[in-house]
Design a protein around this motif. Structure first.
Motif, PDB file in Angstrom:
ATOM      1  N   GLU A 101       0.836  -1.208   0.000  1.00  0.00           N
ATOM      2  CA  GLU A 101       0.000   0.000   0.000  1.00  0.00           C
ATOM      3  C   GLU A 101       0.867   1.253   0.000  1.00  0.00           C
ATOM      4  O   GLU A 101       0.568   2.231  -0.695  1.00  0.00           O
ATOM      5  CB  GLU A 101      -0.916  -0.011   1.226  1.00  0.00           C
ATOM      6  CG  GLU A 101      -1.974  -1.106   1.200  1.00  0.00           C
ATOM      7  CD  GLU A 101      -2.744  -1.191   2.503  1.00  0.00           C
ATOM      8  OE1 GLU A 101      -2.409  -0.426   3.444  1.00  0.00           O
ATOM      9  OE2 GLU A 101      -3.672  -2.022   2.606  1.00  0.00           O
ATOM     10  N   GLU A 103       3.880   1.499  -1.162  1.00  0.00           N
ATOM     11  CA  GLU A 103       4.513   1.589  -2.472  1.00  0.00           C
ATOM     12  C   GLU A 103       3.551   2.190  -3.497  1.00  0.00           C
ATOM     13  O   GLU A 103       3.941   3.035  -4.309  1.00  0.00           O
ATOM     14  CB  GLU A 103       4.972   0.206  -2.934  1.00  0.00           C
ATOM     15  CG  GLU A 103       5.734   0.216  -4.252  1.00  0.00           C
ATOM     16  CD  GLU A 103       6.205  -1.168  -4.655  1.00  0.00           C
ATOM     17  OE1 GLU A 103       6.958  -1.269  -5.626  1.00  0.00           O
ATOM     18  OE2 GLU A 103       5.812  -2.155  -3.985  1.00  0.00           O
ATOM     19  N   ALA A 104       2.279   1.782  -3.444  1.00  0.00           N
ATOM     20  CA  ALA A 104       1.276   2.331  -4.364  1.00  0.00           C
ATOM     21  C   ALA A 104       1.081   3.824  -4.113  1.00  0.00           C
ATOM     22  O   ALA A 104       0.937   4.610  -5.054  1.00  0.00           O
ATOM     23  CB  ALA A 104      -0.047   1.579  -4.201  1.00  0.00           C
ATOM     24  N   GLU A 105       1.082   4.222  -2.842  1.00  0.00           N
ATOM     25  CA  GLU A 105       0.927   5.631  -2.518  1.00  0.00           C
ATOM     26  C   GLU A 105       2.130   6.439  -2.999  1.00  0.00           C
ATOM     27  O   GLU A 105       1.982   7.553  -3.503  1.00  0.00           O
ATOM     28  CB  GLU A 105       0.747   5.803  -1.003  1.00  0.00           C
ATOM     29  CG  GLU A 105       0.655   7.239  -0.520  1.00  0.00           C
ATOM     30  CD  GLU A 105      -0.536   7.992  -1.077  1.00  0.00           C
ATOM     31  OE1 GLU A 105      -0.539   9.240  -0.989  1.00  0.00           O
ATOM     32  OE2 GLU A 105      -1.470   7.353  -1.584  1.00  0.00           O
ATOM     33  N   ARG A 107       3.981   5.691  -5.571  1.00  0.00           N
ATOM     34  CA  ARG A 107       3.845   5.802  -7.029  1.00  0.00           C
ATOM     35  C   ARG A 107       2.863   6.908  -7.391  1.00  0.00           C
ATOM     36  O   ARG A 107       3.091   7.670  -8.339  1.00  0.00           O
ATOM     37  CB  ARG A 107       3.389   4.469  -7.625  1.00  0.00           C
ATOM     38  CG  ARG A 107       4.479   3.418  -7.706  1.00  0.00           C
ATOM     39  CD  ARG A 107       4.097   2.318  -8.685  1.00  0.00           C
ATOM     40  NE  ARG A 107       2.868   1.660  -8.299  1.00  0.00           N
ATOM     41  CZ  ARG A 107       2.807   0.577  -7.527  1.00  0.00           C
ATOM     42  NH1 ARG A 107       3.929   0.039  -7.067  1.00  0.00           N
ATOM     43  NH2 ARG A 107       1.647   0.014  -7.222  1.00  0.00           N
ATOM     44  N   ARG A 108       1.756   7.005  -6.642  1.00  0.00           N
ATOM     45  CA  ARG A 108       0.774   8.049  -6.898  1.00  0.00           C
ATOM     46  C   ARG A 108       1.389   9.425  -6.668  1.00  0.00           C
ATOM     47  O   ARG A 108       1.188  10.357  -7.464  1.00  0.00           O
ATOM     48  CB  ARG A 108      -0.443   7.865  -5.984  1.00  0.00           C
ATOM     49  CG  ARG A 108      -1.580   8.827  -6.274  1.00  0.00           C
ATOM     50  CD  ARG A 108      -2.569   8.876  -5.139  1.00  0.00           C
ATOM     51  NE  ARG A 108      -1.966   9.429  -3.940  1.00  0.00           N
ATOM     52  CZ  ARG A 108      -1.759  10.729  -3.755  1.00  0.00           C
ATOM     53  NH1 ARG A 108      -2.089  11.597  -4.694  1.00  0.00           N
ATOM     54  NH2 ARG A 108      -1.216  11.171  -2.644  1.00  0.00           N
TER      55      ARG A 108
END
Length: 279
Positions: A101, A103-105, A107-108
């Motif tokens: 999670e 890592e996804a944030e 990237r965003r």
């Protein structure tokens, strides 16, 4: 490997700390919070730690370095002691989900920063559906005030509402005469402050000018073909369960904006809306 290496003799707290890459103070803290069992003191009143203590401490250090909270490590070991290790596996699985999670944030956030650097600070803050409407416009044709207004609109009405407003700004950017009329009428509306009575003749006059301007702007939008894109946005909004944008009056929209409109200006909006309804 010699067996003496696999099962070393017991060591004192300083030696254990050196092996694990920590400090005696940290080990004492682990004792205090129940994370690492505290061995009995020997005849010399010193604690000595065995091989299992070393392994447990190494696990604690590795898990802490990986970002697992000490309370979660303690809970994992408590469960592991009872069921042969499943507690640690569950904790590591939760950690993997948390890291995914994060890592996804990240990237965003990197995408947002890249857009701001590419599009410019204000343009990059807007969503794709809004900036798509503004692509292809002449350089410097958009005002900073327009972009700031879009940012506020998107925050309150969402990307679709801001995209509709972006259509207006896109047409104004390519129609200097309409832009001049827009500036003149905006200034006239701002002049309807608290010192102006609601029945002042200027209120009705500005409302009529606003109505005529909106008709001219709508004609320019139709000529550009952007009205079809707006209709598609309305369809998307309705299919998603949102309120149909056309059903919100100018006064209702003004009430949602973070501005303090005078009674005269609100009355001007009402009169302009009545003229549109009559037409």
């Amino acid at each position: 490997m010699p067996s003496s290496f696999r099962t070393p003799r017991q060591v004192k707290i300083g030696d254990l700390a050196a092996i694990a890459g920590t400090t005696p103070r940290a080990i004492r803290h682990y004792h205090e919070i129940g994370l690492l069992p505290e061995p009995e003191r020997g005849a010399d009143d010193r604690r000595r730690y065995g091989y299992e203590d070393m392994i447990r401490l190494l696990w604690i250090r590795r898990m802490a370095d990986a970002g697992i909270a000490l309370d979660d490590i303690r809970a994992a070991f408590t469960t592991a002691d009872a069921d042969s290790g499943d507690g640690i596996a569950d904790t590591l699985e939760r950690l993997a989900e948390t890291l995914a999670e994060q890592e996804a944030e990240l990237r965003r956030q990197r995408t947002a920063v890249r857009r701001m650097r590419t599009e410019g600070s204000r343009m990059g803050l807007l969503s794709d559906v809004v900036t798509e409407r503004l692509k292809g416009l002449p350089e410097d044709s958009l005002r900073q005030a327009d972009l700031d207004s879009l940012l506020v609109t998107e925050r309150i009405f969402g990307p679709l509402g801001a995209a509709v407003q972006a259509t207006r700004f896109a047409v104004l950017a390519t129609h200097p005469a309409l832009r001049a009329d827009s500036d003149r009428i905006d200034a006239a509306e701002e002049a309807l402050d608290d010192s102006v009575a609601v029945d002042d003749p200027r209120v009705a006059q500005v409302a009529a000018e606003r109505h005529a301007f909106e008709n001219a702007l709508h004609a320019a939008i139709e000529e550009s073909g952007l009205d079809k894109a707006d209709d598609a946005l309305f369809d998307t909004w309705d299919s998603a369960g949102g309120r149909e944008a056309g059903s919100m009056s100018a006064v209702e929209a003004a009430g949602k904006m973070p501005y303090d409109f005078s009674p005269a200006r609100l009355r001007c909006m009402e009169l302009a809306a009545e003229l549109s309804a009559q037409a």
